[in-house]
Design an enzyme around this catalytic site. Structure first.
Site, PDB file in Angstrom:
ATOM      1  N   ARG C 101       0.828  -1.220   0.000  1.00 56.71           N
ATOM      2  CA  ARG C 101       0.000   0.000   0.000  1.00 56.71           C
ATOM      3  C   ARG C 101       0.861   1.268   0.000  1.00 56.71           C
ATOM      4  O   ARG C 101       0.603   2.222  -0.734  1.00 56.71           O
ATOM      5  CB  ARG C 101      -0.914  -0.024   1.233  1.00 56.71           C
ATOM      6  CG  ARG C 101      -1.905   1.100   1.304  1.00 56.71           C
ATOM      7  CD  ARG C 101      -3.083   0.928   0.341  1.00 56.71           C
ATOM      8  NE  ARG C 101      -2.839   1.559  -0.924  1.00 56.71           N
ATOM      9  CZ  ARG C 101      -3.158   1.018  -2.097  1.00 56.71           C
ATOM     10  NH1 ARG C 101      -3.709  -0.184  -2.147  1.00 56.71           N
ATOM     11  NH2 ARG C 101      -2.897   1.663  -3.208  1.00 56.71           N
ATOM     12  N   LYS C 138       3.714  24.731  -4.700  1.00 53.75           N
ATOM     13  CA  LYS C 138       2.435  24.159  -4.229  1.00 53.75           C
ATOM     14  C   LYS C 138       2.479  22.634  -4.305  1.00 53.75           C
ATOM     15  O   LYS C 138       1.728  22.000  -5.047  1.00 53.75           O
ATOM     16  CB  LYS C 138       1.271  24.725  -5.054  1.00 53.75           C
ATOM     17  CG  LYS C 138       1.079  26.222  -4.831  1.00 53.75           C
ATOM     18  CD  LYS C 138      -0.094  26.783  -5.621  1.00 53.75           C
ATOM     19  CE  LYS C 138      -0.248  28.281  -5.328  1.00 53.75           C
ATOM     20  NZ  LYS C 138      -1.268  28.928  -6.166  1.00 53.75           N
ATOM     21  N   LYS C 170       7.961  39.499  -4.320  1.00 54.49           N
ATOM     22  CA  LYS C 170       6.527  39.658  -4.558  1.00 54.49           C
ATOM     23  C   LYS C 170       6.039  40.976  -3.976  1.00 54.49           C
ATOM     24  O   LYS C 170       6.798  41.733  -3.364  1.00 54.49           O
ATOM     25  CB  LYS C 170       5.775  38.476  -3.938  1.00 54.49           C
ATOM     26  CG  LYS C 170       6.204  37.130  -4.522  1.00 54.49           C
ATOM     27  CD  LYS C 170       5.243  36.012  -4.120  1.00 54.49           C
ATOM     28  CE  LYS C 170       5.696  34.692  -4.745  1.00 54.49           C
ATOM     29  NZ  LYS C 170       4.807  33.584  -4.385  1.00 54.49           N
ATOM     30  N   GLU C 200       7.950  39.991  -9.276  1.00 57.12           N
ATOM     31  CA  GLU C 200       6.570  39.774  -9.732  1.00 57.12           C
ATOM     32  C   GLU C 200       5.909  41.109 -10.025  1.00 57.12           C
ATOM     33  O   GLU C 200       5.984  42.028  -9.210  1.00 57.12           O
ATOM     34  CB  GLU C 200       5.809  39.038  -8.620  1.00 57.12           C
ATOM     35  CG  GLU C 200       4.340  38.819  -8.925  1.00 57.12           C
ATOM     36  CD  GLU C 200       3.614  38.134  -7.774  1.00 57.12           C
ATOM     37  OE1 GLU C 200       4.081  37.051  -7.329  1.00 57.12           O
ATOM     38  OE2 GLU C 200       2.610  38.683  -7.289  1.00 57.12           O
ATOM     39  N   ASP C 221       2.063  38.259 -13.416  1.00 58.13           N
ATOM     40  CA  ASP C 221       1.082  37.591 -12.576  1.00 58.13           C
ATOM     41  C   ASP C 221      -0.339  37.800 -13.088  1.00 58.13           C
ATOM     42  O   ASP C 221      -0.804  38.929 -13.203  1.00 58.13           O
ATOM     43  CB  ASP C 221       1.202  38.147 -11.152  1.00 58.13           C
ATOM     44  CG  ASP C 221       0.267  37.436 -10.191  1.00 58.13           C
ATOM     45  OD1 ASP C 221       0.143  36.202 -10.304  1.00 58.13           O
ATOM     46  OD2 ASP C 221      -0.329  38.119  -9.335  1.00 58.13           O
TER      47      ASP C 221
END
Lengths: 309, 309, 309, 309, 309, 309
Positions: C101, C138, C170, C200, C221
């Protein structure tokens, strides 16, 4: 370090050192070197020095890649000339390149400690053939057992390893206990029966008091060779005497000549600097077909390096 | 190290250092000092030096006994004169005595790195006001981030931290990749787009080849100041140039004078030795009733030192 | 992950995953399977997908039982059809059942990331043959390096690995620093010389300001393809441009067509779901006498998977 | 996870996630943000979803900087609309920026699991008010307990946590034991008396055999709703029945309608994707003098989050 | 413990035990024994006992020195007479001497548990051939799984391993939940469907209430054999009944005779003391040339002992 | 253990013990107890005994939930009567219930060691007022320092802690070194100067040889009281003498009467069994409003328990 085996703290330090040097991986080598390419490297002394730390250097490479074969060619404590090859490593080239810096950082510093120790021991020998040059707890964080081994490799002896394997009563302890006598009595009542008790004194009056209280070992703190000679005379062989504080290469013979048994030198570890050893890759051989044999050699030669991990 | 917070590797190194120095406990202090006794100590500079590592020294004490209050009195990078008090610690006397050696072992070495760096930077300033004196990966195992901070405290700059946050193509990589051009091309294709690529060259021919291949940074390895001056002329501002290898306090100004942007010096970390800082206990005050207040002060002043553990 | 070797975080994650899945042991298997019984299993693709993670799946089995032999049959990044056998594992049946598993949980998710990445890359190719489809931070906690490898397996490229190997300024940084110019200047002064600085921006005015301040990379962005096209025109090849935000399979070609060099897509990792791969046990063979040979095969094939642990 | 306290595996996973995202530190923030600057951020839902994982998100921030104050504003399992503020964090701005990504990576995925679970539960409710929608062991490595909590937050129920807290006899176990009867008998003799025994069957004949052997729970593997209805009829209330395999949002109601007590759905965890939650910094307030108060609030609100570490 | 493999907690406990017994190394052996000397030792029973823990004893030696060969000669659970040789260890003499104490500390205690269990089981058999003698959670910290295996080796059975793999509702839970009925209902709603629910009662009224509420298992706390007999009659086979509290070797047969299925005895683990097993070194053989063969034997026999570390 | 602070090994053992007892969480309490409910419990002696281990019991609770308040009411080494309340714990009821078993498992065993030691010390006092009853290395794995503290709590003294803080030359070492004389000489040359050297002898001839070789401490192995008396006579006060082997409660006075300074008794730790202490919850008070105050009390009373973790 137990025999050939590395102790748990050293193994953890190796992991920290690899982690801090590898980050998310060796991007340069990943980009330029075939992951399957095989290589052979030699660690070579670049200046005269005393060797220490080859076992931990080998452990670094094998920790990074257990398939690497690390062959030690010179023993711990060996006196090296420039050009001496001290070890040979073979296996994946990418692993050789990734492990080089960390392995050398260990080896160069430890050989530096051994080399400096050997200079102090040689200087002391000019004063006495029997005096012990001993280290202190002024060691690099995490490298206590490695540096103590390096001191031995250089011909020195060790003092206690840590706060738990010897009693050393200093000024603050004496004040807290209410005098040398009470401090010694409490130490004997509390410490187990295989630990000796040492007391630090600043002058002959302190020595006299310590001897009267039955001290087994006395540390003579920051005394001149003349004061130490007087202390030896006063002692009449009753306690072991240790000179400590301000001992240099220039003065150690004078201290040794007084007849004290022990001279401790913090500089063995806190003033040692790297000696120059480097890793050189051999040009690739024609017979790359020999590569597959390496892992078998490795399996026979390296597990003992890693010990009880 | 992130801001005031210690990084995980440093915290683990503190634990290793405490474990290796405490063993099964401080038998001397256990025998002679009342566990409830309160004390205050000061860390004092004994020689002129540049301060670095007070945060980690404080973390050692607080790790040993979270009830200790550690108060930093001088900032990182401060120039200290003999006698300057840099920190005050108060709390259980037994904990003060037990943590002293480990805390000082960190602080003395890191201040040693900062102090040596400051000397190199001052020497380089004689040649150029703008040159960066940068460190290398020849750092003490486990102390990479601490020693890099010490270099900054001494006025130096950092090179890459590890193998993962910068591409540095050396001889072996060039051989493996089949030339400077292919090596550079593969590095650009593999590394992410926020990493620059540096190439090591041994001579002007190498520099010319690297520039033609579009190198953004070039390391001039073991060249004389004269060769470096020629390299600067050849470069015509195209790549950043870094001098590396054999730079000493005596020669760094000459290198700086050539106009290179970067001079890297391994000695900043591998040839640094301890500077003398020590801990002195204050005589016990009459107002021991003040002791209970200390934990409250501690709670306000120290959690940030321990950060994300 | 370095070459074939697993990085320390991945190894720790494997241990966590085994610990959470085994609890105090596999009670079902303990009750029903002879501890000495030998078995052979195959991992088989059940749907079309791109393979990633076989090394970590193998490491799971070998971590559970070093005597298991794990044989990878298809390379990382391979395009699989339903029914393709990707690996064969042999050894103690009980270990096969206990590790199944966890191994599949890794393999199925990572192949899911590679498969989704391949779809994005194929879609982007319709717009440009040279655009890089890059990932973001992410990622699944603990699986950063594995998922970044899966992105590469699917034909994508990586962005920076973490906050330490690239500067990305940023909005909040710009506000804190007092504008794009000061932010860029401070980043250049602080970051080491092998890190590039990316800024950014939200619109063309921001891009203009960034270019004027000398930004090497600019992140556009949440702009539309039309705005991006205008940005490319304005840029005139000065900075690398990265599109980020709201890019889907439907729109990526349009973005690619604008000529930007980079399109980052968080969905590569945060919107990937498992692909179906499963483990099937082969019926026991008549020649159980062959079993003893397996450990030897294993010894040759697996140590490299475990790397520097 | 025990009550509000995080279990050891989760705490270790937080450390891995922070380590992999921070590297040697946040170079951008270090360059641009005053280490002493104070900030306040809010975590806000950007799409309709079910909330799960706020405790672990808070733990990430507090682990990074124990001085941060994390205030949960909505309970686990809450149904969120776009714009809902779910938590407020205040403290050092640099720590807020450094922890943002890791905290959100946890929160977004766990809320994704809760949200998908809620959809399955709602779909199942159309078929039966009493059926339990249960999870499987197809969870993200290291996140087993977090994802199982997310399933509960979404209205689902948990299956066994791991191989040690429930007996589930599958095909391979039956073959190894020599039939369903022997397998059940051995499981009852070996497992402790608080564990129930479940048997997996593929058809009605298997179910009949399992019931005859006294199975307490039977897993109906990959059967159609019609087969399941027949199984329910055959069972006559003797064993708990669990449907497993191939259940989708489209078919779950039909399965629920058959009267089975349990429907297990691997997709709850292996097909969940992130939902959109983000962190927004509030503009700096005029009353920065309020900042010192935050640590006190923090001390009251957060220790329970960290539990037994 | 899974099969022959040691679980992670046991492996960590071995490391703690070695660390606490080795300190900075075995100074006596370092001083007196040639590091390369080879030795052979045998572990021998000095009194009649039931063997348990040979696997962990072997793991201690192999953890200390992976080159040691550890050969188990008797199976777990074997009844030993004085003089029986249970294992033979060969390899570096220094490692044999260093590991002896830790290995024996494990083995002697675990065999003590098995031996005491066997006495309780034999006593219970006088009352019933079918009653299960089960352990409790009153185990030595860190040795839960080892001691539970020792109980099995002695012929006993295990109760739940920990708080997570079985529901046992005691007085305080009943009070907190508002009665036996609500407690049972809440347990069934919360616990997953493979966990049974046991309720502790103090008298027949409690039993009646538990049965009415549908308890599957009932713990009869501190009842006399007569009360237990009445409880068995009242139960009429509905629930499993467990006797607990105050059971001794003198009374266990009377309890067993009542027909209860389970008798739990905390003394199996909390009142067990060491049995005498010791390690004896064989006199050095003439054929030291055989030494090199040992590592090969070791390689074949021991990796399974160390399992998934 | 250093002062009030727990050593790292003890802290790790607490974590192992909590991990093995909690599994994936306390399912019973989770089902039946309100997570916010507050409770107060008392630890009470159920039989006469000597108290040891309250600090570690408190650490268990605080490790599980740092918000718990643990108040020690009786000192280490206190003689307890049945009914004595030794500690009070207040805080979350769920945490009290979850930590109870582990805390008691430590406390009951350690108090058992202290109680048995007190019996041996009392018996020895009948023979000599000055003899030291000392422990051995036959301690429970992981509990060395805790059990040695328990021996002190019972009035005993400690032998060396481990193989590193004392030299004890046994038969095998003598054989390996080539006799008592060479073994002693090598030990003195190798061990640091604060360690004493002890030699084990089997008879008076051995003692004579050891004395001649200058042994500082001699262990008389398995001799009768008569032989020991003869040894004391032979010794004439030269070496410390330690009796070891086969000493029982019935014979210890006879050994003490001989005038030996030390009698070591393995049974102090290897034959100790639990004494009965249990935790009882107080009925909930009317003034639940007092609950919020508890964390503040806790903050003042517990950090010292957790020490340097």
């Amino acid at each position: 370090m137990y025999g050939e085996m590395l102790d748990p703290i050293t193994r953890q330090l190796i992991d920290l050192a690899l982690a801090e040097d590898l980050g998310a991986g060796d991007v340069t080598t990943a980009a330029t070197v075939d992951p399957a390419a095989h290589g052979v490297g030699e660690i070579i002394a670049k200046e005269p020095c005393v060797l220490s730390g080859l076992a931990v250097a080998g452990a670094v490479f094998c920790r990074l890649d257990p398939q690497l074969s690390f062959q030690a060619l010179r023993p711990e404590g060996d006196r090296l000339s420039p050009g001496t090859v001290v070890a040979r490593i073979s296996g994946r080239l990418a692993a050789l390149l990734a492990g080089e810096r960390v392995a050398l950082n260990f080896l160069r510093r430890l050989s530096g400690v051994a080399t400096l120790t050997a200079r102090y021991v040689a200087a002391a020998r000019a004063g006495s053939a029997r005096v012990r040059v001993v280290d202190t707890r002024k060691t690099t964080p995490g490298m206590r057992s490695l540096e103590k081994a390096a001191v031995r490799a250089g011909g020195g002896c060790n003092h206690r390893f840590h706060l738990g394997d010897g009693v050393l009563i200093k000024d603050n302890h004496i004040v807290a206990a209410g005098g040398i006598g009470p401090a010694l009595a409490r130490a004997r009542a509390t410490a187990h029966h295989l630990l000796k008790v040492e007391v630090e004194v600043q002058d002959l009056a302190g020595l006299a008091e310590a001897l009267q209280a039955g001290a087994e070992v006395v540390l003579l703190d920051n005394m001149s060779p003349e004061q130490v000679a007087a202390a030896v005379a006063l002692n009449q062989g009753r306690a072991l005497l240790e000179v400590s504080g301000g001992v240099t290469l220039a003065t150690i013979a004078a201290y040794a000549r007084t007849g004290v048994q022990l001279v401790s030198v913090g500089a063995l570890t806190h003033a040692a600097t790297d000696v120059d050893l480097s890793l050189e890759l051999l040009p690739p051989a024609a017979d790359d077909a020999a590569a597959p044999a390496a892992p078998l050699l490795h399996r026979q030669s390296t597990p003992a390096d890693w010990g009880a991990d």
